[in-house]
Write a protein that holds these residues in place. Structure first.
Motif, PDB file in Angstrom:
ATOM      1  N   ASP A   1       8.617 -15.136 -28.383  1.00 29.17           N
ATOM      2  CA  ASP A   1       7.951 -14.633 -27.178  1.00 29.17           C
ATOM      3  C   ASP A   1       8.981 -14.184 -26.147  1.00 29.17           C
ATOM      4  N   ASP A   2       8.560 -13.270 -25.275  1.00 24.65           N
ATOM      5  CA  ASP A   2       9.436 -12.833 -24.187  1.00 24.65           C
ATOM      6  C   ASP A   2       9.652 -13.978 -23.198  1.00 24.65           C
TER       7      ASP A   2
ATOM      8  N   GLN B   1      19.771 -13.591 -26.608  1.00 29.26           N
ATOM      9  CA  GLN B   1      18.800 -13.369 -25.541  1.00 29.26           C
ATOM     10  C   GLN B   1      19.410 -12.445 -24.496  1.00 29.26           C
ATOM     11  N   CYS B   2      18.664 -11.407 -24.082  1.00 28.13           N
ATOM     12  CA  CYS B   2      19.154 -10.448 -23.099  1.00 28.13           C
ATOM     13  C   CYS B   2      18.577 -10.780 -21.718  1.00 28.13           C
TER      14      CYS B   2
ATOM     15  N   LEU C   1      17.792  -4.929 -27.708  1.00 27.68           N
ATOM     16  CA  LEU C   1      17.029  -5.860 -26.885  1.00 27.68           C
ATOM     17  C   LEU C   1      17.168  -5.477 -25.421  1.00 27.68           C
ATOM     18  N   SER C   2      16.076  -5.420 -24.727  1.00 23.66           N
ATOM     19  CA  SER C   2      16.093  -5.208 -23.280  1.00 23.66           C
ATOM     20  C   SER C   2      15.905  -6.553 -22.583  1.00 23.66           C
ATOM     21  N   LYS C   3      15.905  -6.544 -21.277  1.00 24.76           N
ATOM     22  CA  LYS C   3      15.789  -7.775 -20.507  1.00 24.76           C
ATOM     23  C   LYS C   3      14.531  -8.556 -20.889  1.00 24.76           C
TER      24      LYS C   3
ATOM     25  N   LYS D   1      14.017 -10.059 -23.767  1.00 23.38           N
ATOM     26  CA  LYS D   1      13.775 -10.031 -25.214  1.00 23.38           C
ATOM     27  C   LYS D   1      14.782 -10.938 -25.939  1.00 23.38           C
ATOM     28  N   SER D   2      14.358 -11.446 -27.089  1.00 23.15           N
ATOM     29  CA  SER D   2      15.204 -12.325 -27.903  1.00 23.15           C
ATOM     30  C   SER D   2      15.215 -11.876 -29.347  1.00 23.15           C
ATOM     31  N   PHE D   3      16.280 -12.239 -30.033  1.00 25.13           N
ATOM     32  CA  PHE D   3      16.359 -12.050 -31.486  1.00 25.13           C
ATOM     33  C   PHE D   3      16.832 -13.375 -32.069  1.00 25.13           C
TER      34      PHE D   3
END
Length: 303
Positions: A218-219, A184-185, A201-203, A205-207
């Motif tokens: 989801d964000d 998670q970012c 990933l930007s702020k 965002k999750s993988f």
């Protein structure tokens, strides 16, 4: 003194008996005997070569043999042990530059890296890096879960058994548990490599990879992961993963064979009270629990 020539010949035993008699009659007998005595003391002693060689050999044989102290096996092992300890100590002092950190059940730990980057380890996690090469290569090995606040600088890499995370300067969380991998970012930009494919990933965002399958997530808009506030949060996570986290935070042994372990849970449990934590999980899923010491059994209502 008269007859010096004859006296010398007498000392050398070169006179006949008659000449000796004449000499003794012509000279004072006492004086001649004194001359003969002192002359004998001044003579160079004759050397018998064979006798001298024999004496030399005898002295050589009579010399004390060099004392040899036998080295017993026990003594050898003690010396070898000391040598090994000294060698190992030298290695750890001068050559071993690996730094390692580990947390146990219900434990977290803050780690300050050489570049002022900060890592917070969650329960039952390990972190390793090489302090000697850190300045040129900011690489770490993570097993478990950790939140990172990375100072700007060269590439910062977190290696896990499942995937790799690379950043230049940001805040992110990495969770690597059995059959679970999530990044998670929280700030900046994060590059995640999984199965030789890289995703940025930007702020917010999750993988996530669950049981080998990439999940759609989801964000989020949190400033940092909930476990930093002594809570564990989940979004559509199988009960088996939730139970494993509960065991890490409370040192519990939970039996959930009687319920569906694949059912999904969305919610949060606290790290400060195990009864409240258990209720937070079981009530939404319509489950009950029985606790005896550190052993917990989950079961369905009515059983």
């Amino acid at each position: 003194m008269k007859n010096e020539h004859n006296i010398l010949k007498w000392l050398n035993n070169e006179l006949s008996e008659d000449e000796v008699k004449d000499l003794k009659q012509s000279e004072n007998l006492e004086t001649l005997e004194k001359i003969a005595f002192y002359a004998s003391q001044m003579q160079v002693p004759k050397v018998d070569a064979q006798q001298a060689l024999a004496a030399f050999k005898e002295r050589k044989r009579s010399k004390k043999d060099t004392k040899v102290i036998p080295l017993s096996f026990k003594t050898f092992m003690r010396v070898a042990a000391v040598f090994v300890v000294l060698l190992a100590s030298s290695y750890f002092l001068f050559f071993n530059n690996a730094k390692s950190f580990e947390t146990h059940v219900a434990q977290t730990q803050n780690v300050m890296l050489p570049d002022a980057s900060e890592v917070i380890l969650n329960a039952q996690s390990t972190l390793k890096y090489n302090k000697k090469t850190w300045e040129n290569k900011r690489d770490l090995q993570l097993s478990g879960e950790a939140f990172f606040k990375v100072s700007k600088g060269q590439k910062f890499t977190v290696n896990t058994p499942v995937g790799t995370v690379e950043v230049l300067g940001t805040q992110f969380n990495v969770k690597e548990r059995p059959n679970y991998f999530e990044v998670q970012c929280y700030e900046g930009l994060v590059a995640v490599t999984y199965n030789n494919k890289t995703l940025k990933l930007s702020k917010g965002k999750s993988f996530r990879v669950l049981d080998g399958t990439i999940q759609v997530v989801d964000d989020f808009n949190a400033e940092n992961p909930s476990w930093l506030q002594a809570e564990s949060s989940f979004d559509k996570i199988p009960l088996s993963q939730v139970v494993s986290e509960l065991e890490r935070q409370y040192d519990l042994s939970i039996d959930y064979k009687a319920v569906d372990e694949s059912q999904l849970f969305t919610g949060t449990f606290t790290h400060s009270d195990k009864h409240i934590a258990l209720q937070s999980i079981t009530i939404p899923l319509k489950l009950s629990y029985k606790i005896e010491g550190r052993n917990v059994t989950l079961y369905n209502y009515g059983k």
